[in-house]
Design a protein around this motif. Structure first.
Motif, mmCIF file in Angstrom:
data_model
loop_
_atom_site.group_PDB
_atom_site.id
_atom_site.type_symbol
_atom_site.label_atom_id
_atom_site.label_comp_id
_atom_site.label_asym_id
_atom_site.label_seq_id
_atom_site.Cartn_x
_atom_site.Cartn_y
_atom_site.Cartn_z
ATOM 1 N N THR A 166 -25.461 6.713 -16.872
ATOM 2 C CA THR A 166 -25.276 7.865 -17.763
ATOM 3 C C THR A 166 -25.025 9.172 -16.999
ATOM 4 O O THR A 166 -24.127 9.944 -17.354
ATOM 5 C CB THR A 166 -26.538 8.034 -18.635
ATOM 6 N N ASP A 167 -25.825 9.420 -15.957
ATOM 7 C CA ASP A 167 -25.684 10.683 -15.219
ATOM 8 C C ASP A 167 -24.329 10.750 -14.507
ATOM 9 O O ASP A 167 -23.706 11.812 -14.437
ATOM 10 C CB ASP A 167 -26.812 10.820 -14.179
ATOM 11 N N SER A 221 -35.632 -7.153 -18.260
ATOM 12 C CA SER A 221 -36.281 -6.758 -19.516
ATOM 13 C C SER A 221 -37.438 -7.693 -19.881
ATOM 14 O O SER A 221 -38.217 -7.395 -20.774
ATOM 15 C CB SER A 221 -35.251 -6.704 -20.653
ATOM 16 N N LYS A 222 -37.533 -8.826 -19.196
ATOM 17 C CA LYS A 222 -38.630 -9.770 -19.446
ATOM 18 C C LYS A 222 -39.704 -9.662 -18.364
ATOM 19 O O LYS A 222 -40.661 -10.430 -18.365
ATOM 20 C CB LYS A 222 -38.116 -11.218 -19.450
ATOM 21 N N TYR A 227 -40.205 -4.394 -12.386
ATOM 22 C CA TYR A 227 -38.775 -4.259 -12.108
ATOM 23 C C TYR A 227 -38.592 -3.352 -10.899
ATOM 24 O O TYR A 227 -39.074 -2.216 -10.881
ATOM 25 C CB TYR A 227 -38.035 -3.687 -13.325
ATOM 26 N N PRO A 285 -35.844 -1.479 -8.845
ATOM 27 C CA PRO A 285 -34.418 -1.073 -8.900
ATOM 28 C C PRO A 285 -33.857 -0.813 -7.512
ATOM 29 O O PRO A 285 -33.614 0.325 -7.126
ATOM 30 C CB PRO A 285 -34.465 0.205 -9.736
ATOM 31 N N GLY A 328 -30.219 -15.794 -17.411
ATOM 32 C CA GLY A 328 -30.087 -15.283 -18.769
ATOM 33 C C GLY A 328 -28.691 -14.724 -18.971
ATOM 34 O O GLY A 328 -28.109 -14.869 -20.037
ATOM 35 N N PRO A 373 -30.200 -3.968 -8.698
ATOM 36 C CA PRO A 373 -29.754 -2.581 -8.877
ATOM 37 C C PRO A 373 -29.435 -2.270 -10.336
ATOM 38 O O PRO A 373 -29.251 -1.112 -10.714
ATOM 39 C CB PRO A 373 -28.468 -2.486 -8.035
ATOM 40 N N PHE A 384 -30.528 -3.023 -14.436
ATOM 41 C CA PHE A 384 -31.611 -3.501 -15.302
ATOM 42 C C PHE A 384 -31.066 -4.692 -16.100
ATOM 43 O O PHE A 384 -30.469 -4.545 -17.166
ATOM 44 C CB PHE A 384 -32.076 -2.383 -16.236
ATOM 45 N N SER A 385 -31.245 -5.871 -15.530
ATOM 46 C CA SER A 385 -30.658 -7.088 -16.075
ATOM 47 C C SER A 385 -31.435 -7.551 -17.296
ATOM 48 O O SER A 385 -32.508 -7.013 -17.612
ATOM 49 C CB SER A 385 -30.691 -8.181 -15.005
ATOM 50 N N VAL A 386 -30.918 -8.568 -17.956
ATOM 51 C CA VAL A 386 -31.660 -9.185 -19.058
ATOM 52 C C VAL A 386 -33.006 -9.696 -18.543
ATOM 53 O O VAL A 386 -34.049 -9.500 -19.171
ATOM 54 C CB VAL A 386 -30.824 -10.326 -19.682
ATOM 55 N N GLU A 393 -27.935 3.422 -19.193
ATOM 56 C CA GLU A 393 -29.060 3.741 -18.312
ATOM 57 C C GLU A 393 -29.453 2.539 -17.462
ATOM 58 O O GLU A 393 -30.320 2.634 -16.615
ATOM 59 C CB GLU A 393 -30.281 4.173 -19.150
ATOM 60 N N ARG A 394 -28.807 1.393 -17.700
ATOM 61 C CA ARG A 394 -29.278 0.150 -17.100
ATOM 62 C C ARG A 394 -28.693 -0.127 -15.709
ATOM 63 O O ARG A 394 -28.598 -1.271 -15.304
ATOM 64 C CB ARG A 394 -28.990 -1.010 -18.049
ATOM 65 N N ILE A 395 -28.296 0.930 -15.002
ATOM 66 C CA ILE A 395 -27.771 0.709 -13.646
ATOM 67 C C ILE A 395 -28.039 1.933 -12.792
ATOM 68 O O ILE A 395 -28.149 3.049 -13.313
ATOM 69 C CB ILE A 395 -26.255 0.372 -13.690
ATOM 70 N N ARG A 396 -28.155 1.707 -11.488
ATOM 71 C CA ARG A 396 -28.360 2.811 -10.550
ATOM 72 C C ARG A 396 -27.140 3.723 -10.524
ATOM 73 O O ARG A 396 -26.074 3.394 -11.038
ATOM 74 C CB ARG A 396 -28.580 2.237 -9.140
#
Lengths: 732, 179
Positions: free
Chosen positions: A640-641, A247-248, A252, A254, A214, A240, A242-244, A673-676
């Protein structure tokens, strides 16, 4: 191309039109075939196959009043099903790219300074021929090596072999899918290959561990992935980030980077201990199962949790989930597999997990491929090789089979051992971003007497050449036939649909002209590539004329699953699926994969991971105006953190510094937020240093530049690149 | 009368931008401008994330601020399928429609007129699908007559949950997103 063959070409392509127009349904055709394409009026539709990546999808090019308008998928093509990916759809931009190389160049100052003299083709070939003859006399023909990527390199490959060199390589092995092919071959006796033989379309459970379908836009796979989603297939994604695809997914996971093998072993232990495997399949086709069980059953989910950070219950649940749907349960083998240095063993673990599920050779698993059999051109035999390739001296990497280790050839070029390499031909691959550690590449280049780059754009590696040969883009040239192994055998043609805008030439013409200059003209006995293709096709009872009209010709369907009559054949030493590999044991390696811990990033550092965007291929497409318009720089994904902790705002530019003190170009921060929190991510291929690539020069950062460290896979010499750590440099 | 619309399956869309590029080549959209685009929305805290990916464009609304505000009549509703179009010859590039569109679907073409998605009406009138629908490698886009209860788009809306963008704008958009 001389005027006679040009007329012949136009005549043939004139005949192409009517049929192609019918294919497309509504297109009207009123073309006077006696003019150059660029002088014609009306709409013309010409089939070819794409070159924006290596997938080679069948395409239809639309020419409107002599101008290239658009490219669509060829509905007759089984790879594209009439739909190209975004890169293929943007293929028009390759023709119109303002940064294209326009004429042959010879450097006039130091290598890498990108200062050139425009020369004629004859002058360029004279320069190359003189050096090639000199190298042959002084060192022997083995001292010239070819690095190539893609089918366009086939005529140069032929030239290099005719010249007498065994050194011919592509980064697609030791920097990409080599570990996967080795891991699968050790297990099943066969490689996964390209296109991947994954039956995603029919799978009931798809596990992605190291594949971001994807975003990674391998057309057929993405189409099938979408169908799997529609059918409600269970999807398990390990990443690691949150890939496209994540999301399907139903599940998941991580995962902590570097620990995938721990998860694979724990999954196998659950399937083994709970006896969830396909016992009949294993007893029929497998060998060494008891020894395998003894090894893997100790890897508990609780143990794996400590390594991977994945909850034991989630590991159990996903193992049971994939077993529930066996044999239509596919653990995807990934493609770019050079991560941590134990990649062939990790890939073997993926192969073994599939073996437990009985998915190899089964519907919804891995299908058996077929390819169209077309005899090779009847060339004279190549000269006898006096020396072996330098890629793997003393068979140091005993399972580097089938293809050569590109970094091995680079190493030999640096050391001069086992014998000096004095000439490089580089075709269609930007070695500055394809190989790890750019300094080593530059060091190797300093030892060369001849460095030739054939490319369509002034790539970074072209900047280091002595001679740059500007190639026609795929829409302007013929290449060899596409007979990729697939679910059904087919042959596809690439043919010119429009003229070159400047003095660019096709690769086949360059190879033939160079051969003639160095006394090897007998290896190119055909008048032009049309004669070459027609000779090959006629030997298979086809004709160039027919293929030019249709674009694709298919062979009758044959069974692709064991259950439908495909013959199970395992070309391993035992003739079975090797759960325990005696070959590996004899060579001193783990016969069943074992877990090795990889170093964590030091405090304040993050593991650099990289991947693909759907609109770009490697570092080849960033200057394509259509694709650049979609994505003109890459971003640094930061959790984010972490962003908060380091005061990084979304959208600001920062630089990265790696463990060796190398500082990147500036890159825009994407707070997500989509990554460790222990890694950062960027899309590969940006931060290009070629000043001639005006539209993409210095846009974004280059992961390759930061990959100064690499770990070598002891089985097959692959260079693992996810072993670099970076920290943030605020003053951008 | 037919009412053309699109039904887009966000479960299948991967956001690859193929639709954007296909539109650009089909309609010769100038560099730096797009008639369609991708939106990715994600919510939650890693690793518990919900994400929707969708391809957006002019919604060819049934209640059209862009047509009502147009001082010259350039922005109009086409007599086939209720498609919202711009007559380039009448458009003076005043940007009233650009401002009025809650979806930000319009831009001023370098040639001076307001430009946007046409649902590829030049293709649709020949029996073809819009270029974006035709190219989509995930088959996530469906085009058809929303007023025909037997059309593929109507059937999808009968069988699946969906949302529209900015329903509060009151524009009655004709693009629906399956969730």
């Amino acid at each position: 191309m001389n005027s006679l063959s040009r007329r012949k070409f136009l005549k043939i392509s004139g005949a192409t039109i009517a049929t192609a127009a019918v294919l497309a349904g509504s297109a009207k055709t009123f073309v006077k075939a006696s003019k150059k394409i660029s002088e014609r009026k009306g709409l013309e539709i010409i089939p070819t196959y794409c070159d924006l990546c290596f997938w080679k999808c069948g395409a239809l090019a639309y020419i409107e009043d002599g101008k290239l308008w658009k490219v669509e998928g060829n509905p007759a093509d089984p790879l594209s099903n009439g739909r190209l990916c975004p890169r293929g759809t943007g293929g028009v931009g390759a023709h119109y790219d303002p940064d294209r190389l326009k004429s042959p160049l010879i450097r006039k100052s130091l290598r890498g300074e990108e200062k050139w003299i425009d020369v004629t083709w004859d002058e360029a070939f004279d320069y190359i021929a003189e050096k090639m003859i000199k190298i042959k006399n002084e060192y022997g023909p083995e001292s010239v090596a070819l690095f190539s990527h893609g089918i366009g390199g086939s005529f140069l490959k032929h030239l290099i072999r005719a010249y007498g060199s065994p050194n011919e390589t592509a980064p697609s092995f030791a920097q990409c899918r080599g570990p996967r092919e080795v891991g699968f071959e050790l297990t099943f006796g066969d490689v996964v290959g390209s296109p991947e033989r994954t039956d995603i379309e029919n799978t009931r459970c798809l596990t992605l561990i190291g594949s971001h379908l994807g975003e990674n836009m391998h057309n057929t796979q993405v189409q099938e992935f979408s169908r799997a989603v529609e059918r409600g297939a269970s999807i398990i994604v390990v990443d690691p980030r949150f890939s496209v695809a994540a999301s399907k997914a139903k599940y998941y996971l991580p995962i902590k980077p570097g620990t995938d093998l721990a998860l694979l072993l724990a999954w196998m232990s659950i399937i083994v201990n709970e006896k969830l495997y396909d016992a009949e399949y294993i007893s029929k086709y497998g060998t060494g199962f008891d020894l395998f069980v003894a090894e893997v059953s100790k890897y508990t989910p609780e143990w794996a949790y400590v390594e991977t950070g994945i909850e034991p219950d989630l590991i159990r649940e996903t193992a049971r989930e994939m077993a529930r749907y066996k044999p239509a349960s596919l653990v995807h083998p990934g493609r770019h597999a050079t991560w941590y240095g134990d990649d062939a063993q990790r890939s073997r673990a993926i192969a073994l997990l599939n073996a437990l599920l009985g998915s190899w050779g089964r519907k919804g698993g891995f299908y058996q491929t077929h390819s169209f059999s077309i005899p090779k051109y009847p060339y004279p035999p190549y000269p006898e090789l006096k020396k072996e390739s330098v890629h793997n001296p003393n068979n140091k990497y005993p399972f580097a089979t089938g293809e050569q280790i590109s970094t091995g050839i680079r190493e030999a070029t640096i050391t001069g051992k086992p014998y000096p390499i004095k000439g490089w031909f580089v075709y269609g691959t930007n070695l500055m971003q394809a190989l790890p550690n750019q300094n080593e590449t530059v060091e190797a280049i300093q030892n060369l007497d001849l460095m030739v780059v054939v490319d369509v754009i002034p790539s970074e590696i072209a900047g280091w050449a002595d001679v740059v040969l500007p190639e026609s883009v795929y829409l302007e040239r013929y290449d060899d036939l596409n007979t990729s192994p697939f679910k059904e055998a087919f042959v596809g043609i690439r043919q010119p649909v429009i003229e070159e805008p400047n003095d660019q030439k096709p690769n086949w013409w360059m190879a033939k002209k160079i051969a003639e200059k160095i006394g090897l003209g007998n290896y190119f006995p055909w008048k032009d590539v049309e004669e070459y293709l027609d000779t090959r096709l006629q030997a298979a009872d086809l004709s160039l004329q027919e293929l030019k009209t249709k674009g694709i010709i298919k062979a009758p369907q044959q069974p692709i699953y064991f259950e439908d009559g495909a013959e199970p054949e395992f070309l391993t030493p035992s003739g079975k699926i090797e759960f325990y590999s005696s070959q590996l044991a004899e060579a001193g390696f783990d016969p069943v994969p074992r877990y090795t811990k990889h170093p964590d990033p030091p405090p304040g550092y993050f593991r650099l991971i990289y991947g693909r965007a759907p609109v770009h291929t490697f570092s080849k497409t960033q200057s394509n105006p259509l694709l650049k318009d979609m994505m003109d720089e890459n971003e640094l994904w930061v959790n984010t953190d972490i962003a908060e902790k380091y005061g990084l705002n979304h959208g600001v530019y920062i630089k990265l510094k790696n463990q060796d003190g190398v500082v990147s170009n500036k890159i825009k921060v994407r707070v997500t937020e989509r990554i460790r929190t222990d890694c950062v991510y960027m899309v590969h291929g940006f931060g290009q240093k070629s000043r001639q690539l005006r539209s993409t020069f210095n846009k974004g950062a280059s992961d390759s530049e930061l990959i100064t460290k690499y770990t070598i896979d002891p089985l097959m010499g692959g260079t693992a690149m996810n072993v670099n750590f970076v920290t943030f440099e605020m003053e951008a | 009368m037919a009412r053309f619309g699109m039904v887009i399956d966000t479960k299948k869309c991967v956001g690859c931008q193929d639709c954007v590029i296909a539109c650009k080549t089909e309609n010769k959209v100038p560099e730096g401008h797009d008639r369609d685009w991708i939106v990715t929305e994600s919510h939650g805290k890693f690793p518990d994330i919900l994400m929707e990916i969708r391809t957006e464009r002019c919604n060819h609304c049934s209640n059209t601020p862009c047509v009502s505000c147009c001082p010259t009549g350039a922005s109009h509703i086409h007599d086939v399928g209720g498609v919202v179009l711009v007559n380039h010859d009448l458009c003076i590039g005043c940007k009233a429609c650009v401002e009025s569109c809650p979806y930000d679907a319009r831009f001023i073409h370098p040639d001076g007129y307001a430009d946007k998605c046409t649902f590829c009406i030049h293709r649709v009138e020949k029996g073809l699908k819009p270029a974006c629908v035709e190219v989509c490698p995930t088959y996530c886009m469906h085009f058809g007559d929303l007023d025909d209860p037997n059309s593929e788009v109507s059937k999808l809306l009968q069988s699946r949950k969906y949302h529209v963008n900015l329903p509060e704008a009151g524009t009655q958009p004709n693009i629906f997103y399956l969730i």
